[in-house]
Structure formats: C-alpha cells, structure tokens
Write a protein that holds these residues in place. Structure first.
Motif, PDB file in Angstrom:
ATOM      1  N   HIS A 104      45.280  40.443  34.691  1.00 55.83           N
ATOM      2  CA  HIS A 104      44.159  39.968  35.501  1.00 55.83           C
ATOM      3  C   HIS A 104      44.547  39.913  36.976  1.00 55.83           C
ATOM      4  N   TYR A 107      46.256  36.883  37.706  1.00 62.34           N
ATOM      5  CA  TYR A 107      47.381  36.603  36.807  1.00 62.34           C
ATOM      6  C   TYR A 107      48.428  35.739  37.496  1.00 62.34           C
ATOM      7  N   SER A 193      36.940  39.757  30.804  1.00 66.26           N
ATOM      8  CA  SER A 193      36.783  40.310  32.143  1.00 66.26           C
ATOM      9  C   SER A 193      35.325  40.617  32.453  1.00 66.26           C
ATOM     10  N   GLN A 201      41.733  40.662  29.860  1.00 67.65           N
ATOM     11  CA  GLN A 201      42.926  40.879  30.663  1.00 67.65           C
ATOM     12  C   GLN A 201      43.855  39.678  30.553  1.00 67.65           C
ATOM     13  N   LEU A 203      45.810  36.734  31.599  1.00 65.91           N
ATOM     14  CA  LEU A 203      45.715  35.766  32.695  1.00 65.91           C
ATOM     15  C   LEU A 203      47.046  35.072  32.953  1.00 65.91           C
TER      16      LEU A 203
END
Length: 250
Positions: A104, A107, A193, A201, A203
C-alpha cells in the motif's frame, strides 16, 4: 538388530507431510526382521514391529482459513489469498517493481519503514539472489477491522527463499530466506484498495517483511558465526494510516 548389506531394491511407500523430510541409507537394506536373545538364552525371531503412523494420508496446507467464522469473512479471505498468490508469483519471477506494487502507498512496517524502503530491499535481494521460491501456510485470520477499515489480518508461516549467486570470500552458493525470526511467522495486514492495482494491498507487516537488516545479515554470511541477528530498532519514518491491534513480534 543386524543391518545386512544387500542388492535387492524395495519400493517404499509412505506419507511426507508439509516440511517433513525422509532420509534413506543407500548402502543398507531396510530393517524387516529382528532376532533377540533373552537372558535365559531363548532366541526370539520375527518381523520387525511396525509402528502406527498417525499422520494424515494427505494434508492441505494452502489455502486454509483458521479463524474464519462467516461467509463475509470467507469471501474477503479468499480475495486476499488470490492477491497473496500473485505476490508469490511476482517474487518467484524476481520482479521487484511488480512485487512492490502489492504494498500500500501508506505501508508502514513494524520498524517504521515505508513502501519506498520495501522496493529498495527487494531490488537488492534480487540482485544478490536467484531462484526465488516461497513456502507458506496460513495460521490465523482476523477480521475485527474488516467492516470499518476494510482490513484483513493474516498470520502466516512463510519462507521467502533464494539462492546466493555470489558469496566471496566464503565461496559457494547457499540458500537463504526471509524472514529470520525464530517462528518464521509474520502478520500481514491487507487493506481493500480503492485505487488502480491489486484489489488488496499490504498495509503493514510484523515482523517486517522484507527487512534490510535480515537481508544484509544473510549477505555477510553470519549464519554460521557467533553473531546474533537483533530486531531493528523502530525508525518511525512512517506512521500507520490505520491503528492496528497489537500482535507482538514472533
């Protein structure tokens, strides 16, 4: 028991479970019969006692859904599994850009490092290693943040393996892996997402995967030395966009 040398070949059948291994001795025949002498001089002779094997005939290791309690959770977990398998395929193809795209944009790992850091670690890893391969087994799913934050948490046993292609001055080509924590378990937090790209995605990961300190530790060939790999000190280069429940460090 006496191990006798012999030339006849025997076909052996059995079960090997996930991450099990079998060792065969090529120079000796398998033990089939036994002779024993008692204290009174009696000779007992018969077939070797075969112990009962309690392992299952087959074992499903991926995907499994421990912790899933509803159809909604199952559907979300199945979507995450498909994304995880795409991540695995990107890793096994050594495509660091594609692999990084599954993280992400917000992230933040357990050490406080962000998505840009992830891309650089994977790029270094694939420069240093070849023949990447992933082992994986789901251990626990959590969904307390699914409804409000669109987050699914997965604790997975995993080995992201690869073969070193250059190992001077130690010479030789060895297999290394990430992560390097004792349990080899990592919590992956996936968020649904809303942008182009993978539908879910990553995280956050805890412990961090990838971790540059682990990759460098492998590179310096400290596996067989007295050096101990210590967890990264939190750097706080990023702040998680979602407050994730604590999971501890495996």
């Amino acid at each position: 028991a006496v191990a006798a040398l012999g030339t006849p070949n025997t076909e052996l059948n059995g079960t090997v479970n996930y991450l099990d291994a079998l060792v065969f001795v090529a120079g000796e025949s398998p033990l089939r019969e036994v002779a024993a002498v008692s204290a009174r001089g009696e000779v007992l002779y018969g077939d070797l006692l075969q112990l009962e094997d309690h392992r299952p005939i087959s074992q499903l290791v991926w995907p499994t859904y421990p912790g899933v309690t509803s159809q909604t959770e199952l559907l979300a977990a199945q979507e995450v599994v498909r994304v995880w398998e795409q991540m695995r395929d990107a890793y096994q193809a050594a495509e660091w850009r594609n692999l990084t795209s599954f993280y992400h944009r917000d992230y933040c790992d357990s050490n406080g490092f962000d998505r840009n850091y992830v891309g650089r670690v994977w790029k270094f890893w694939f420069w240093r290693y070849r023949t990447p391969f992933v082992e994986m087994q789901a251990r626990q799913w959590r969904f307390e943040l699914l409804e409000g934050q669109g987050v699914v948490m997965l604790r997975v046993f995993t080995e992201w393996k690869a073969i070193a292609v250059w190992n001077e001055p130690w010479d030789g080509h060895g297999q290394d892996r990430l992560p390097r924590n004792p349990s080899q378990e990592v919590w992956f937090s996936f968020q649904r997402s809303t942008t182009p790209g993978p539908p879910w995605q990553v995280l956050s990961t805890s412990p961090a995967l990838p971790s540059l300190s682990e990759a460098l530790w492998n590179t310096r060939d400290l596996t067989f030395s007295n050096s101990t790999l210590e967890p990264d000190e939190p750097y706080d280069a990023c702040t998680p966009s979602v407050h994730l429940p604590p999971v501890g460090r495996s």
